[in-house]
Design a protein around this motif. Structure first.
Motif, PDB file in Angstrom:
ATOM      1  N   ALA A 107     -35.937 -14.141 -29.942  1.00  0.00           N
ATOM      2  CA  ALA A 107     -36.143 -15.341 -30.746  1.00  0.00           C
ATOM      3  C   ALA A 107     -34.822 -15.904 -31.263  1.00  0.00           C
ATOM      4  CB  ALA A 107     -37.071 -15.040 -31.922  1.00  0.00           C
ATOM      5  N   ALA A 108     -33.837 -15.030 -31.483  1.00  0.00           N
ATOM      6  CA  ALA A 108     -32.526 -15.471 -31.976  1.00  0.00           C
ATOM      7  C   ALA A 108     -31.665 -16.076 -30.871  1.00  0.00           C
ATOM      8  CB  ALA A 108     -31.786 -14.299 -32.615  1.00  0.00           C
ATOM      9  N   GLY A 109     -32.101 -15.905 -29.608  1.00  0.00           N
ATOM     10  CA  GLY A 109     -31.367 -16.525 -28.508  1.00  0.00           C
ATOM     11  C   GLY A 109     -30.708 -15.581 -27.529  1.00  0.00           C
ATOM     12  N   ALA A 110     -30.987 -14.270 -27.644  1.00  0.00           N
ATOM     13  CA  ALA A 110     -30.382 -13.307 -26.711  1.00  0.00           C
ATOM     14  C   ALA A 110     -30.852 -13.585 -25.293  1.00  0.00           C
ATOM     15  CB  ALA A 110     -30.744 -11.879 -27.119  1.00  0.00           C
ATOM     16  N   ALA A 130     -26.369 -12.327 -17.314  1.00  0.00           N
ATOM     17  CA  ALA A 130     -26.303 -13.028 -18.600  1.00  0.00           C
ATOM     18  C   ALA A 130     -25.293 -14.161 -18.549  1.00  0.00           C
ATOM     19  CB  ALA A 130     -25.944 -12.047 -19.715  1.00  0.00           C
ATOM     20  N   ALA A 131     -24.160 -13.947 -17.883  1.00  0.00           N
ATOM     21  CA  ALA A 131     -23.131 -14.984 -17.791  1.00  0.00           C
ATOM     22  C   ALA A 131     -23.660 -16.234 -17.095  1.00  0.00           C
ATOM     23  CB  ALA A 131     -21.916 -14.449 -17.048  1.00  0.00           C
ATOM     24  N   GLN A 132     -24.645 -16.053 -16.226  1.00  0.00           N
ATOM     25  CA  GLN A 132     -25.259 -17.179 -15.526  1.00  0.00           C
ATOM     26  C   GLN A 132     -26.508 -17.697 -16.230  1.00  0.00           C
ATOM     27  OE1 GLN A 132     -25.921 -15.866 -11.462  1.00  0.00           O
ATOM     28  NE2 GLN A 132     -23.880 -14.962 -11.356  1.00  0.00           N
ATOM     29  N   GLY A 133     -26.773 -17.118 -17.399  1.00  0.00           N
ATOM     30  CA  GLY A 133     -27.936 -17.556 -18.166  1.00  0.00           C
ATOM     31  C   GLY A 133     -29.250 -16.997 -17.675  1.00  0.00           C
ATOM     32  N   ARG A 134     -29.191 -15.959 -16.844  1.00  0.00           N
ATOM     33  CA  ARG A 134     -30.408 -15.348 -16.327  1.00  0.00           C
ATOM     34  C   ARG A 134     -30.791 -14.146 -17.181  1.00  0.00           C
ATOM     35  NH1 ARG A 134     -29.782 -12.855 -11.858  1.00  0.00           N
ATOM     36  NH2 ARG A 134     -27.544 -13.078 -11.468  1.00  0.00           N
ATOM     37  N   PRO A 135     -32.065 -13.988 -17.500  1.00  0.00           N
ATOM     38  CA  PRO A 135     -32.484 -12.878 -18.363  1.00  0.00           C
ATOM     39  C   PRO A 135     -32.268 -11.529 -17.694  1.00  0.00           C
ATOM     40  CG  PRO A 135     -34.393 -14.003 -17.442  1.00  0.00           C
ATOM     41  CD  PRO A 135     -33.199 -14.842 -17.103  1.00  0.00           C
ATOM     42  N   ALA A 136     -31.905 -10.541 -18.501  1.00  0.00           N
ATOM     43  CA  ALA A 136     -31.705  -9.179 -18.015  1.00  0.00           C
ATOM     44  C   ALA A 136     -32.334  -8.223 -19.006  1.00  0.00           C
ATOM     45  CB  ALA A 136     -30.211  -8.885 -17.860  1.00  0.00           C
ATOM     46  N   LEU A 137     -33.297  -7.453 -18.563  1.00  0.00           N
ATOM     47  CA  LEU A 137     -34.011  -6.531 -19.444  1.00  0.00           C
ATOM     48  C   LEU A 137     -34.015  -5.125 -18.855  1.00  0.00           C
ATOM     49  CD1 LEU A 137     -37.204  -8.679 -20.201  1.00  0.00           C
ATOM     50  CD2 LEU A 137     -35.213  -8.412 -21.676  1.00  0.00           C
ATOM     51  N   SER A 138     -33.814  -4.129 -19.711  1.00  0.00           N
ATOM     52  CA  SER A 138     -33.984  -2.752 -19.276  1.00  0.00           C
ATOM     53  C   SER A 138     -35.437  -2.567 -18.839  1.00  0.00           C
ATOM     54  CB  SER A 138     -33.673  -1.781 -20.417  1.00  0.00           C
ATOM     55  OG  SER A 138     -32.289  -1.665 -20.620  1.00  0.00           O
ATOM     56  N   PRO A 139     -35.686  -1.735 -17.838  1.00  0.00           N
ATOM     57  CA  PRO A 139     -37.072  -1.533 -17.382  1.00  0.00           C
ATOM     58  C   PRO A 139     -38.067  -1.205 -18.496  1.00  0.00           C
ATOM     59  CG  PRO A 139     -35.574  -0.576 -15.796  1.00  0.00           C
ATOM     60  CD  PRO A 139     -34.724  -1.028 -16.962  1.00  0.00           C
TER      61      PRO A 139
END
Length: 217
Positions: A107-110, A130-139
């Motif tokens: 919600a804060a923008g991560a 992240a540098a390309q603005g694509r989401p990255a989440l741990s499994p």
């Protein structure tokens, strides 16, 4: 004939590390320096320091811990970084994976949310994403997010919202019971339901998520 060197296949990602533990920062810096396509432009031990450094160094990505000791926490630092004119992307790197932590950070923008148990290769991949603005989440985090999407929590009842509002004002269970003309046991029952619906287990966590989701009247 003059030979022009071929450009690098990948422009290095400029990264700023923010973690309040000096030993953890040192380990991260050593790891990041081993990656040829990542350039560390600074390290910060607090949210305030990260904000000041980000303005001076203009990183592409800020690697952000959530718990930063005294001062503003990682979520608030993320929110302020994302509000900057030249806002860097923020990749959370933490040991915490509760629903409340993930919800607040996103919600804060991560842009991404990684756990510190990840492999180095996965961290490097997430930084470039992240540098390309694509989401990255741990499994484990991705699984929790998908589970919540498939099984959304029920909305708060009007009474639960009333109790949450009083809770945000710092009232004790006894004071809330008096204000709403109900028993203290009833307040505790409603609070347990509120915690379950918001995915938290503390009063502070409930208030934090309620503020993020604009549930307070």
């Amino acid at each position: 004939m003059t030979h022009t060197p071929a450009p690098d296949a990948r422009t290095p990602v400029r990264i700023l590390v923010c973690d309040d533990h000096a030993v953890v920062r040192a380990g991260l810096l050593a790891l990041l320096h081993s990656a040829p396509d990542i350039e560390v432009v600074g390290e910060a031990g607090s949210g305030e320091e990260a904000l000041a450094l980000a303005r001076r160094t203009a990183p592409d990505v800020v690697l952000m811990d959530l718990q930063l000791g005294e001062g503003i926490d990682g979520v608030e630092t993320t929110r302020r970084l994302r509000a900057e004119p030249a806002a860097p992307h923020v990749l959370v790197l933490t040991t915490y994976d509760t629903d409340a932590d993930v919800t607040r950070a996103v919600a804060a923008g991560a842009t991404g949310y990684l756990l510190k148990a990840e492999r180095a290769e996965d961290l490097f991949t997430a930084i470039h994403a992240a540098a390309q603005g694509r989401p990255a989440l741990s499994p484990p985090v991705a699984d929790r997010v998908m589970s919540r999407l498939r099984n959304p929590r029920p909305a708060l009842t009007p009474r639960e919202r009333d109790i949450l509002t009083h809770l945000s004002r710092g009232l004790s269970n006894h004071a809330i019971a008096r204000a709403l003309y109900i028993s203290e046991a009833t307040v505790k029952t409603h609070l347990r339901r509120v915690y379950d619906k918001l995915g938290v287990d503390t009063r502070a966590g409930a208030v934090a998520v309620a503020k993020e989701q604009r549930l307070l009247s």
